[in-house]
Write an enzyme that holds these catalytic residues in place. Structure first.
Site, PDB file in Angstrom:
ATOM      1  N   SER A  11      11.395  -4.732 -31.512  1.00  0.00           N
ATOM      2  CA  SER A  11      10.681  -4.257 -30.328  1.00  0.00           C
ATOM      3  C   SER A  11       9.775  -3.102 -30.711  1.00  0.00           C
ATOM      4  O   SER A  11      10.029  -2.384 -31.695  1.00  0.00           O
ATOM      5  CB  SER A  11      11.673  -3.787 -29.265  1.00  0.00           C
ATOM      6  OG  SER A  11      11.018  -3.101 -28.212  1.00  0.00           O
ATOM      7  N   TYR A  25      19.119   0.734 -25.742  1.00  0.00           N
ATOM      8  CA  TYR A  25      18.293  -0.403 -26.171  1.00  0.00           C
ATOM      9  C   TYR A  25      17.431  -0.022 -27.375  1.00  0.00           C
ATOM     10  O   TYR A  25      17.381  -0.738 -28.386  1.00  0.00           O
ATOM     11  CB  TYR A  25      17.416  -0.850 -25.007  1.00  0.00           C
ATOM     12  CG  TYR A  25      16.416  -1.945 -25.356  1.00  0.00           C
ATOM     13  CD1 TYR A  25      16.811  -3.273 -25.402  1.00  0.00           C
ATOM     14  CD2 TYR A  25      15.083  -1.640 -25.626  1.00  0.00           C
ATOM     15  CE1 TYR A  25      15.907  -4.281 -25.715  1.00  0.00           C
ATOM     16  CE2 TYR A  25      14.167  -2.631 -25.941  1.00  0.00           C
ATOM     17  CZ  TYR A  25      14.583  -3.948 -25.983  1.00  0.00           C
ATOM     18  OH  TYR A  25      13.684  -4.929 -26.298  1.00  0.00           O
TER      19      TYR A  25
END
Length: 703
Positions: A580, A593
């Site tokens: 990400s 996350y």
């Protein structure tokens, strides 16, 4: 029904039953009259299954259409003397078929066209039934044919398929007016009839009578007694052993070129390998041309029991593989002529492991599976021949003439160029939705076999079904039988696997299923993920643990277990992490996350450094703002991020796009494009790279 409709319906019925003929084996024909569009006069035509088609899925587009008068006129120019084939001239006759076509002629005429056109019967079937080939390969097949059929079926000695064989069969029919067909030595059967129904009935009579004769007269144990210690392992143990051996065997079978594998532990194969006579019979090789063209002249057979230590078994397989390659090269050298095509590869297409099963190989899953099906046909043929006589296939010189026939080489050269990921086997975690689904679709579209792995069993199954449907849609106008056959055979692109990547045992089972489905593994995409967006003080231990469990630990476990198979295989490979932008960008309310994604990003670097010695490349993709179609965003993450940025959830994708340098929204397909770019072969010297797919976020630029 029209002549063509009758022919298609008969072909589909015969081809749908594997007792009648093998996949893509045999051909059918019908003669009839149509109107010549140029002269308006009636013209006699032959409709015959074209080269390379399959009877079970045959449609009108798969028929070659020839003018019967021109085809039969070739008899006057055939260069071979009566009763003596002229192999170097047979190819000229196949080329001459093009001058006999009616209009555009439909499909390319096959080598068997003469057999159908020269026989004086309105309808002709040429089939490869196991029972019929058992007679054809029996040492005293001619006498057995007479005993079984009397004067209803005649015997034609072995002759390579071609124009002379068509002349032979036509002469035999003329000399035997009561005959309904023939047994072709070393090959198969041909039957005929005045109507389509009569022809089909005659074909089935030959097949069923031959099988009944074998059942009633055959010895009870044609393969000999069971050898103690060579019996099949219990199913779970057998599959575990097969999964441990599959990557090793695939690596050996891919020495010349990468292959896809297929495994079967069918009762037919396991019983054959447990019997005393299997080494002798396997060494004799297959006989029917359709068989050995797909299975090679003989298989590689392991000569150890299934309980032998795994290391010993692997070492012996390596020895036998080297021996097999040397023997195949000697076979080629012995029979090749100056104008023979180059040797196509010396690796086995069939590997037999007693107590475990059969591994078969090809350029794609269907080819590998069909090769295995053909060897099962060959085992059935051996059983039948040994039951009523002794198995005696055609000699190797004849096999070589067909295997390296110029016409066969031309057929191979006409095959379409492989797609970029052909022969690659991919495992995509989180493949049941969102980015994973898009990646699975792109990899499959580019030729890969795909294992769709997901915690959601229904989602994985749905995506696998989508991938298979995209490649197995029945041809337009296909009959019901043809459509059913296409759906049955069109399952060779993708398989679903249910897996929780936080469970090591479940991951190991998923890898086992992968190598049993396709023979090995080449490409792993660590995509499984989830996200819980909260400020630091609201982030619970559970929030942290679940995200690190799925993404950090899960991708580590998947990579570790896949690396075992990749290393055993010895063919290199790719591992791709879907990380990400957040792995390098510090944003608010996202500590669990982002930390898990940073862990994944560093795994890329660490594994690239460690696995490079094995030719395994490890790279990453850093997406951002993938809202539409994203499983994570649809599960509540989108609402949380929208609240964080103070925008309506339905406008979140547009919000992310506005803050990028390119002002473009990122979709799952764009992430899939990056995975393809990393693995398709152009970046062969790239490992340890992270590719941003974020439309340009300056704060996330890699430094």
């Amino acid at each position: 029904m029209s002549t063509v409709d009758d022919l298609i319906a008969r072909s589909n019925r015969l081809g749908a039953d594997r007792r009648n003929t093998n996949y893509a084996g045999g051909n059918t024909s019908a003669k009839g009259t149509d109107t010549d569009p140029v002269t308006g006069a009636p013209v006699d035509l032959l409709w015959v299954k074209g080269s390379g088609g399959d009877l079970g899925t045959l449609t009108p587009g798969g028929l070659a259409v020839l003018r019967l008068d021109r085809l039969r006129a070739l008899v006057d120019v055939y260069p071979g003397s009566p009763g003596v084939a002229s192999p170097e001239r047979e190819d000229e006759m196949v080329a001459a078929f093009d001058y006999c076509l009616h209009g555009r002629g439909g499909a390319a005429p096959s080598i068997d066209t003469a057999m159908h056109g020269l026989v004086e019967a309105a309808h002709v079937d040429h089939l490869h039934p196991d029972a019929g080939i058992a007679f054809a390969t029996a040492a005293d097949g001619e006498a057995l044919t007479k005993e079984c059929f009397g004067d209803r079926v005649a015997w034609v000695p072995w002759r390579r398929p071609g124009f002379q064989l068509g002349l032979d069969i036509a002469a035999v029919k003329q000399a035997n007016p009561r005959a309904i067909g023939v047994i072709l030595g070393g090959h198969g059967i041909t039957a005929w009839g005045g109507t389509s129904e009569e022809c089909e009935a005659n074909s089935l009579e030959i097949i069923r009578s031959a099988q009944a004769f074998i059942d009633e007269r055959g010895r009870p144990e044609p393969f000999g007694p069971i050898v103690e210690g060579y019996q099949a392992l219990p199913e779970a143990e057998r599959h575990a052993r097969a999964a441990a051996l599959a990557p090793v065997i695939r690596g050996l079978a891919s020495t010349d070129r990468r292959q896809v594998g297929h495994y079967t532990g069918s009762d037919v194969v396991l019983d054959f390998l447990a019997r005393a006579e299997h080494p002798r019979l396997a060494a004799l090789g297959t006989s029917c041309p359709d068989h050995f063209l797909r299975t090679k002249v003989r298989p590689l057979v392991l000569d150890l029991p299934p309980t032998a230590p795994l290391d010993e078994t692997i070492n012996r397989l390596r020895q036998l593989h080297a021996q097999y390659r040397a023997e195949y090269a000697a076979y080629y050298t012995q029979y090749a002529t100056p104008d023979s095509p180059p040797m196509r590869g010396a690796d086995p297409a069939i590997v037999l492991v007693p107590g475990v099963g059969m591994f078969s190989y090809g350029a794609n899953k269907q080819t590998a599976r069909v090769a295995g099906e053909f060897y099962v046909n060959a085992v059935n043929v051996m059983r039948g021949a040994e039951a009523i006589s002794s198995y005696r296939p055609i000699d190797e010189a004849e096999k070589f003439r067909i295997e390296y026939w110029a016409l066969e080489e031309a057929k191979l050269q006409r095959m379409p160029k492989p797609k970029p990921l052909a022969t690659r086997i991919a495992l995509v975690t989180g493949g049941g939705s969102g980015i994973g689904r898009a990646i699975a679709h792109r990899l499959a579209a580019e030729g890969a076999c795909v294992v769709v792995a997901d915690r959601n069993a229904d989602g994985a199954a749905a995506v696998a079904a989508e991938l298979n449907a995209a490649t197995s849609a029945p041809p337009s106008g296909a009959s019901a039988a043809a459509a059913d056959a296409a759906r049955t055979w069109g399952t060779d692109v993708a398989v679903p696997v249910t897996v929780d990547v936080t469970d090591t045992a479940a991951v190991q089972r998923a890898l086992q299923q992968t190598v049993l489905a396709f023979g090995g593994i080449d490409l792993v995409v660590n995509n499984a993920g989830l996200s819980i967006s909260k400020p630091l003080l609201e982030t619970t231990d559970g929030d942290w643990d679940i995200q690190h469990g799925v993404m950090a630990r899960g991708s580590f476990v998947v990579s570790r277990e896949a690396a075992r198979a990749l290393i055993d295989q010895g063919m290199g490979g790719d591992i791709v992490y879907i990380a990400s932008k957040n792995s390098v960008f510090a944003g608010p309310n996202n500590v669990a996350y982002s930390a898990a994604k940073a862990d994944q990003a560093h795994q890329v670097r660490l594994l690239a450094a460690e696995l490079g010695a094995h030719g395994i490349r490890v790279n990453g993709v850093n997406p951002d703002g993938v809202v539409r179609g994203s499983g994570i965003f649809s599960s509540g993450w989108g609402a949380q991020r929208a609240a964080t940025y103070g925008v309506p959830e339905e406008e979140l994708g547009a919000y992310y796009a506005k803050r990028t340098l390119l002002k473009l929204e990122v979709l799952p397909e764009h992430v899939a494009n990056a995975v393809f770019a990393l693995t398709a072969g152009d970046l062969t010297h790239t490992t340890g790279l992270h590719v941003p797919v974020d439309a340009g976020v300056a704060a996330a630029f890699l430094r």
